[in-house]
Enzyme design. Structure first.
Site, short mmCIF file in Angstrom:
data_model
loop_
_atom_site.label_atom_id
_atom_site.label_comp_id
_atom_site.label_asym_id
_atom_site.label_seq_id
_atom_site.Cartn_x
_atom_site.Cartn_y
_atom_site.Cartn_z
N GLN A 174 0.82 -1.21 0.00
CA GLN A 174 0.00 0.00 0.00
C GLN A 174 0.86 1.25 0.00
O GLN A 174 0.54 2.24 -0.66
CB GLN A 174 -0.92 0.00 1.23
CG GLN A 174 -1.92 1.13 1.24
CD GLN A 174 -2.85 1.10 0.04
OE1 GLN A 174 -3.38 0.06 -0.30
NE2 GLN A 174 -3.03 2.24 -0.60
N SER A 175 1.97 1.23 0.72
CA SER A 175 2.83 2.42 0.76
C SER A 175 3.43 2.71 -0.61
O SER A 175 3.53 3.87 -1.02
CB SER A 175 3.95 2.21 1.79
OG SER A 175 4.73 1.06 1.47
#
Length: 665
Positions: free
Chosen positions: A307-308
């Site tokens: 996600q980052s």
């Protein structure tokens, strides 16, 4: 008598048994000598010996697809066979298979697993296959591991090809880039009189220090200095959540992180002596001082990357799933760093640190910088895994430890130089050169034929046909081992009795012991007897019944790890008693359910009685369950719409859990 004869070991026996690098037999240790041109593998062609160590999982054979590998559980492109269909499916997701597909599209020959490992040996990070699912093992650098590995490998090959076409640009490229890889093969080869002709022992370079590798004359002495006597040490407690105690002996640290999976292990280099120590180093066991695994939902399924990484590339997302993944990423970082702090004493005193952490996020998790940092990226003890690794699990770490510390046995022969492809100045095309296909000898073809026939009969539980085939073919089930011995299936189950036990076929086990004269004390390449790989109690009871009927003098049942004898009548009575107990429990459960339904009747809420179509009392039906409501909502939707509806449900559930964790619900 047999144990006394093992002292004078034949070369074939030295090849067959696995050897632990830190506890080698004296006859092997004192006879080792570094092979000339050990660091020049381009002048050698490798062939697996008839018997090899259990960690050698690559299959022998030509680089081109072979008809002998065609079947329901085989890959003819990569020339590999598999024990289960799941292993075959997992192979189709690996870098090796995708690379061979690209080779075939370009009209080039596919490569074997060992050749593929050499191609990627000088890449920056070790590769990762898939342990169970390819979608969950994606690294946090925004791309899947398959794309990252293939892109890096193909880019490297394209660069080398460009250098050959334009030699003048090589100096400029070297000055602008400083590749970390040494370009040397991962294994060093040693000769020994205990081995057959043209067969050598292999040891991974990563085990040695740069100073030792710089001086070839001290390599053998370095191996002798690493010898450790077996020790007696109790098994570690099952609850490893507490801080492990300090350990003064020599040990190594292994760690893998990727795709939300983390696994770490500290293993003592001194082996543990098992109760069957008289048979040699095959029964030396590893001592795990500490181990821990974590898993957090951090990767975006079916989309790749963490996600980052997605936030950095496309901006911050605001869905419930993205919030949950961000929370899990931070929780994973905290869990890993807390574990490293608890293990700091063991990590600081480790001889070597084997790390697999591909991607910026994963490397930052381990190496920081952060307060109380335990490991640093420039630690001279740090190594990458010099072979392909799968998902970060405890079993994968143990497999990697065995692979690193076991001597490899291979047959190395001088390769015949291929004719240089000539270049036509008009067409600029090189004539392709195809290597010859090695043929099996008559003995190997016969052994392969017997193996195929016997294994097919065992899988179909054809006991009379199996015994008849062994008799007509004059095969002894105790001396005949399946060919090729280095395949994954034959490594785990090398004899007919081993395979029957692994298939959980109690009738075959009983027949081979009573009528076929099979020896239950034989061990596979993992030092396990047939009884130890049996998967259910019925198969294990077949061994105990055979012990009672054949008698204690028939075999060394203690050596075979078979428990005390069990009479056939007792085994049958226990099986019948358990069957009746299960039937009684099932009947009792049905009786309770029927009485409850008669006593309470179909209960409905007041709101459900407002409409007969809703299934309430007015409608003459019973209240719908949550599953029925979900099915009704999804009725008439396309598969894509159902998947979207299911994601929305999971997102709402995740938001509810987040509110409860934050004290807001």
């Amino acid at each position: 008598m047999e144990k006394k004869q093992e002292k004078q070991e034949k070369p074939e026996e030295a090849v067959r048994r696995p050897l632990y690098l830190y506890d080698l037999p004296a006859e092997v240790l004192n006879s080792l000598s570094l092979k000339a041109d050990a660091g020049s593998p381009e002048q050698l062609s490798e062939q697996l010996s008839p018997e090899t160590t259990p960690t050698q999982l690559q299959s022998p054979g030509p680089a081109t697809p072979d008809s002998s590998f065609v079947g329901s559980q085989a890959c003819s492109l990569c020339s590999l066979t598999f024990v289960t269909v799941q292993e075959q499916r997992d192979h189709l997701k690996t870098d090796l298979h995708h690379y061979n597909l690209k080779q075939k599209l370009n009209d080039l020959n596919p490569v074997t697993e060992s050749q593929f490992e050499k191609l990627v040996g000088d890449l920056d990070e070790s590769l990762s296959g898939s342990d169970t699912s390819g979608s969950e093992d994606e690294e946090g650098d925004g791309t899947s591991r398959k794309d990252t590995t293939l892109s890096a490998l193909l880019k490297k090959q394209a660069t080398l090809a460009d250098r050959q076409r334009n030699p003048g640009n090589e100096a400029g490229e070297k000055s602008s880039k400083n590749p970390r890889g040494t370009g040397k093969p991962p294994l060093l080869w040693f000769s020994s009189p205990t081995l057959p002709d043209k067969t050598y022992y292999g040891v991974y370079r990563a085990i040695f220090t740069p100073e030792e590798l710089a001086r070839e004359d001290v390599i053998v002495e370095a191996i002798k200095q690493r010898q450790l006597a077996p020790i007696l040490m109790p098994k570690p407690p099952k609850d490893v959540s507490s801080v492990p105690p300090a350990y003064n002996g020599r040990h190594i640290f292994l760690c893998m992180i990727g795709g939300g999976h983390f696994a770490a292990m500290v293993v003592s280099l001194a082996p543990k002596q098992s109760k069957h120590a008289s048979t040699g180093p095959m029964n030396r066991e590893a001592i795990v001082l500490a181990h821990k695994t974590f898993h957090r939902y951090t990767t975006r399924r079916k989309q790749g990357g963490s996600q980052s990484a997605n936030d950095n590339a496309k901006g911050t997302a605001h869905s419930a799933g993205s919030s949950l993944r961000r929370y899990n990423e931070q929780a994973l970082v905290e869990d890993v760093r807390e574990l490293l702090r608890d293990w700091k004493a063991l990590i600081d005193t480790s001889d070597l640190l084997f790390i697999r952490a591909t991607g910026t996020t994963n490397r930052r998790t381990l190496f920081g910088p952060y307060d109380g940092q335990v490991m640093r990226g420039n630690d001279p003890r740090m190594r990458g895994f010099p072979f392909s690794t799968r998902r970060a699990t405890q079993n994968e770490l143990m497999r990697s430890f065995i692979e690193l510390t076991r001597l490899k046995v291979k047959e190395l022969t001088v390769a015949v130089p291929l004719p240089i492809a000539t270049e036509d100045t008009t067409t600029k095309q090189k004539a392709p050169v195809k290597p010859g296909v090695p043929k099996l000898s008559e003995e190997e073809e016969t052994a392969l034929h017997h193996t195929t026939q016997i294994q097919a009969l065992i899988r179909r539980s054809k006991l009379p046909a199996l015994l008849a085939y062994l008799k007509t073919s004059s095969l002894d089930p105790n001396t005949f081992r399946f060919y090729p011995s280095d395949s994954q299936q034959n490594h785990h189950a090398p004899t007919a009795l081993h395979l029957a036990a692994a298939q959980n076929s109690a009738p075959l086990v009983a027949g081979l012991l009573a009528r076929g004269g099979a020896d239950p004390t034989l061990r596979n390449d993992e030092a396990k007897t047939p009884f130890e790989i049996a998967g259910d109690r019925a198969t294990r009871d077949a061994f105990r019944v055979a012990r009672a009927e054949l008698g204690e003098a028939a075999w060394d049942w203690e050596e075979a790890a078979v428990p005390p004898a069990l009479k056939r009548e007792e085994a049958e009575k226990r099986a019948e008693r358990e069957r009746k107990e299960k039937e009684k429990e099932e009947k009792e459960r049905w009786r309770v359910e029927e009485e409850k339904l008669k006593r309470e009747g179909p209960k409905v809420k007041t709101s459900t009685a407002r409409a007969g179509a809703a299934g309430g009392i007015l409608g003459g039906g019973v209240p719908r369950s949550a599953q029925e409501k979900r099915e009704e909502e999804a009725r008439g939707l396309t598969p894509e719409q159902r998947m979207r509806l299911d994601r929305e449900r999971r997102a709402r559930a995740a938001e509810e859990r987040m509110r409860k964790l934050q004290g807001g619900g």
